[in-house]
Design an enzyme around this catalytic site. Structure first.
Site, PDB file in Angstrom:
ATOM      1  N   ASP A  71       0.599  -1.281   0.077  1.00 32.11           N
ATOM      2  CA  ASP A  71      -0.145  -0.109  -0.115  1.00 32.11           C
ATOM      3  C   ASP A  71       1.034   1.195   0.129  1.00 32.11           C
ATOM      4  O   ASP A  71       2.094   1.187   0.430  1.00 32.11           O
ATOM      5  CB  ASP A  71      -1.073   0.190   1.389  1.00 32.11           C
ATOM      6  CG  ASP A  71      -2.083   0.902   0.973  1.00 32.11           C
ATOM      7  OD1 ASP A  71      -2.125   1.594   0.235  1.00 32.11           O
ATOM      8  OD2 ASP A  71      -2.865   0.735   2.017  1.00 32.11           O
ATOM      9  N   ASP A  94      -0.496  -2.542   6.731  1.00 31.38           N
ATOM     10  CA  ASP A  94      -0.553  -2.200   8.226  1.00 31.38           C
ATOM     11  C   ASP A  94      -1.980  -2.010   8.843  1.00 31.38           C
ATOM     12  O   ASP A  94      -2.250  -1.764   9.859  1.00 31.38           O
ATOM     13  CB  ASP A  94       0.086  -1.001   8.414  1.00 31.38           C
ATOM     14  CG  ASP A  94      -0.508   0.355   7.808  1.00 31.38           C
ATOM     15  OD1 ASP A  94      -1.189   0.025   6.651  1.00 31.38           O
ATOM     16  OD2 ASP A  94       0.109   1.489   7.895  1.00 31.38           O
ATOM     17  N   ASP A 104      -5.794  -5.037   4.901  1.00 31.10           N
ATOM     18  CA  ASP A 104      -4.479  -5.581   4.294  1.00 31.10           C
ATOM     19  C   ASP A 104      -4.827  -7.231   4.460  1.00 31.10           C
ATOM     20  O   ASP A 104      -3.759  -8.073   3.831  1.00 31.10           O
ATOM     21  CB  ASP A 104      -3.454  -4.964   4.553  1.00 31.10           C
ATOM     22  CG  ASP A 104      -3.030  -3.573   3.898  1.00 31.10           C
ATOM     23  OD1 ASP A 104      -3.670  -3.381   2.928  1.00 31.10           O
ATOM     24  OD2 ASP A 104      -2.607  -2.621   4.736  1.00 31.10           O
TER      25      ASP A 104
END
Length: 800
Positions: A322, A551, A555
């Site tokens: 990301d 994080d 995810d």
């Protein structure tokens, strides 16, 4: 006193997530338990500690290293030697005990490092006690505590909601990926985590009685690691264990009954063949190298939660991540407002009204909350932000609802100002107003587009160096984000990511088109969590070894789908639990060093494994040939255990542990067993050639002791030659290791011939000439075999 009542055993497949709390649950008052009551319940065994702690105990580590299959075989073979008084040939037990000691010490060191890192990474839970909110460790919670939970928190024990509404992801328990809404009076089960909302919940089952603890206890199977290395080694161990004893017994029977050898000679020869077949050092080398990797990564503030995550990390050739937390710090700064259907004053007033009703736990809301004046309005309904919806909303008593989120998820109308701001690298949020109130998860239709709120993310300057390293090392990078792909691309281009102009707007693509775009795209924007997972799976199908960093709870699906999962510390607790490795310093810049360590470990295991398997191969081949040839020629097996101890010590054992700790940056290749067998085959063929020549020399009149000495010396030279070839390209350390091993072999032959049962001082000039010819033939076979194997290894490299 027994800790916790034993939960009734259930069939794991029959376990279901209950919704309502059990009857008879006594509610805890809103001010929570008092400190005295909490201490009383903890003393009564009603705290949240579990009987079975993660990881192995010290005794388990010692027993696992001592009572291995190969150790038991070695002890049995030593007992056979003791029965016939062949004490000198039992010297190999020194190597066995050394291996066991080294493996135990290394695993204990790794355990200590992991425990230290887990302590550093220990999460706290917010709890209400005595009317005040405080933090405590999960194991300090007690039955009846009121826990305060918000987005990303993992539920520490079974609880019933007393205040608030949330969405809980129970996929770790049920396998269902869709979050479920939970309201006051409904249960939250330990092991699930919040994806939306903030709640207060009373703990009704803790420690061993909690749902997740019962589920783990009742489950009979442990998930096997996704390890090609371990799979291949287990195949090898299985094959060796099935063939070793029958071949050894047949060889003994042949020596004793067919060749009429004394039992004091027949037993050592059979034992020598069996010892040679055991690649015990290879298993130890793998364990020690992986444990050393755990310790080194620990020093780099990386927590290895699954040992073979080091291996999968070493094979990675594509990294997905990301933007937030990797390319950027995750912190937002306010960049301004753009009024649309409201003037700036009204836009700011409505923005302040909106942020006042939400907890400022996210970077987005923190950046906005510090800019706009907060109001005291009480909402009548809330819809928390979701990474799937990409928006949040609040309804008020005047009958209006404010909606804030990604523009494309708030309205279908094109807004030209959004295009301009996005092109300038801003993250754009749209604040809209609707008439009506929120009904469940259904929002009233938007009536006014109040304006845009512009945010800018802080770039990680260290990420530029990390991205350059990955490009240099042949690891492709893909950015997967829920944000507008142009905003993501602006950050990526500023940091020099190759291919940052290859943008894919995933919101406009079907699932099939998304999977088709996986291979060529670099920047993927407007992705939902489930489509992130879909993209990772598409890249794996395309032949990539995929690592995923994350994080946030959004995810987790893609982390679970990736070959290797890496979590950034400081994010959601549940995300760290789902990952194989956790970067405790929360710094993307440290990831190249972590990947390099994984490559070093697996690369060195692959390089040195061929040294161990050379001995296994020639022992098998010589034993089988000896059995077959004995039907026509009475040839004696040339080696005793003490001979193999010498050969292994200088050409396999000692050098392999030096080489296994060397730096190595080459990406780990696949087909481990086939690769190392190909590398070991030329050396094994050379030893078989030399040993058969020595056996024939014995048949034609050369004394037994001298024939065995010629076999040992030529096999030692071939082993050292294979070591030298394995060490290419040479470094100072490799040259030093090769020179030291050659010197050690020469010294043992010259000064300790009696200890190693060598008859070097009884050899005549004719015997030395024969030895030179035999050794030259073996070296020729080694070199020719290496040349023949080289193109085969290149083909394997092309397939990886």
């Amino acid at each position: 006193m027994k800790r916790h009542a034993t939960a009734q055993k259930q069939d794991t497949a029959a376990l279901r997530i209950p919704i309502a709390p059990p009857e008879g649950t006594v509610p805890t008052p809103p001010e929570g338990l008092s400190d005295a009551e909490a201490a009383k319940r903890a003393a009564a065994g009603q705290d949240n500690r579990q009987t079975e702690q993660p990881g192995k105990s010290v005794m388990r580590i010692v027993s696992d290293n001592l009572f291995t299959l190969f150790n038991l075989l070695n002890f049995a073979l030593a007992a056979c030697l003791a029965l016939v008084g062949s004490w000198r040939n039992m010297l190999f037990l020194g190597v066995v005990f050394s291996n066991t000691l080294i493996g135990t010490i290394q695993e204990l060191r790794a355990r200590a490092m992991l425990n230290k890192l887990r302590l550093l990474n220990n999460r706290t839970v917010r709890v209400i006690r005595g009317g005040r909110e405080r933090k405590c460790a999960p194991e300090e919670l007690v039955l009846g505590d009121l826990a305060v939970l918000s987005i990303g928190d993992q539920i520490p024990a079974d609880a019933v909601i007393t205040e608030g509404v949330c969405a809980a992801d129970e996929s770790l328990l049920t396998g269902e990926s869709e979050p479920v809404t939970r309201k006051p009076g409904e249960l939250l089960m330990s092991g699930s985590f919040l994806t939306e909302g903030r709640v207060t919940a009373q703990l009704i089952a803790v420690g061993d009685d909690a749902y997740a603890a019962r589920l783990m206890r009742d489950a009979k199977r442990i998930r096997s690691p996704k390890s090609e290395l371990m799979t291949e080694l287990n195949r090898l161990v299985s094959l060796v264990s099935k063939l070793l004893v029958p071949i050894g017994v047949i060889l003994f029977l042949e020596e004793y009954f067919l060749l009429k050898a004394p039992i004091a000679d027949a037993v050592p020869k059979a034992v020598a063949a069996m010892i040679g077949m055991i690649p015990e050092g290879l298993i130890l080398l793998t364990s020690v190298a992986l444990m050393a990797g755990v310790i080194k990564l620990g020093r780099r503030k990386t927590l290895v939660q699954e040992l073979f995550g080091i291996e999968t990390l070493a094979r990675v050739d594509l990294l997905c991540m990301d933007k937030t937390g990797t390319l950027t710090t995750g912190e937002m700064t306010f960049g301004g407002v753009v009024p649309l259907e409201a003037d700036e004053a009204e836009l700011r007033e409505k923005a302040g009204r909106f942020v006042s009703v939400f907890e400022t736990s996210s970077g987005t809301l923190r950046a906005i909350a510090g800019t706009f004046c907060r109001k005291t309005d009480k909402p009548t309904a809330l819809l928390p932000f979701s990474s799937t919806r990409k928006k949040s909303a609040a309804s008020f008593s005047d009958g209006t609802t404010l909606i804030l989120g990604a523009p494309s998820f708030v309205t279908d109308k094109p807004v030209s100002e959004v295009e301009r701001a996005t092109g300038e690298g801003y993250r754009v949020l749209l604040l809209a107003e609707a008439d009506g109130t929120i009904e469940g998860e259904t929002l009233p239709p938007v009536t006014r587009l109040l304006g845009l709120i512009l945010l800018r993310e802080t770039l990680r300057e260290s990420a530029k160096e990390a991205l350059a390293w990955f490009e240099q090392e042949g690891v492709s990078v893909r950015i997967m984000s829920g944000d507008d792909p142009r905003t993501v691309a602006a950050a990526a281009c500023a940091l020099g990511l190759p291919g940052c102009d290859r943008i894919v707007d995933c919101a406009a693509l079907s699932d099939e088109a998304l999977c088709a775009a996986a291979k060529d795209g670099v920047i993927f924007g407007r992705l939902t969590p489930d489509r992130k997972r879909m993209l990772v799976e598409a890249l794996k199908r395309a032949g990539y070894h995929v690592a995923m960093t994350g994080d946030g709870v959004n995810d987790i699906p893609s982390l679970k789908a990736a070959d290797c999962s890496v979590a950034m510390a400081g994010g959601a607790e549940a995300t760290e639990h789902a990952a194989q490795l956790v970067l405790l310093n929360n710094d993307f810049h440290s990831l190249p060093a972590v990947v390099a360590e994984g490559r070093r470990v697996i690369g060195n295991i692959t390089r040195t494994a061929s040294l161990f398997l050379q001995k296994t191969l020639y022992s098998f081949a010589l034993s089988l040939l000896n059995i077959l040839i004995a039907l026509f020629l009475p040839l004696h097996y040339p080696f005793q255990p003490i001979h193999l101890t010498l050969i292994s010590m200088v050409s396999v054992g000692a050098p392999s542990f030096f080489l296994a700790l060397e730096p190595s940056s080459e990406r780990a290749a696949g087909q481990f067993l086939r690769r190392v067998l190909l590398k070991a085959a030329p050396g094994a063929a050379g030893v078989v050639c030399c040993a058969l020549s020595a056996m024939l020399a014995n048949y034609f009149g050369t004394p037994d002791g001298i024939a065995s000495t010629m076999a040992v010396l030529s096999a030692g030279v071939i082993g050292l030659g294979n070591l030298i070839l394995t060490c290419r390209p040479f470094s100072k350390l490799r040259i030093a290791v090769c020179a030291a091993m050659c010197a050690a072999f020469a010294a043992a032959v010259a000064f300790l011939p009696d200890m190693f049962a060598l008859s070097v001082y009884e050899m005549t000039a004719r015997h030395w000439i024969m030895l030179s010819a035999i050794t030259a033939a073996g070296v020729a076979v080694l070199i020719l075999g290496t040349l023949l194997v080289k193109p085969m290894l290149k083909k394997l490299d092309l397939k990886r």
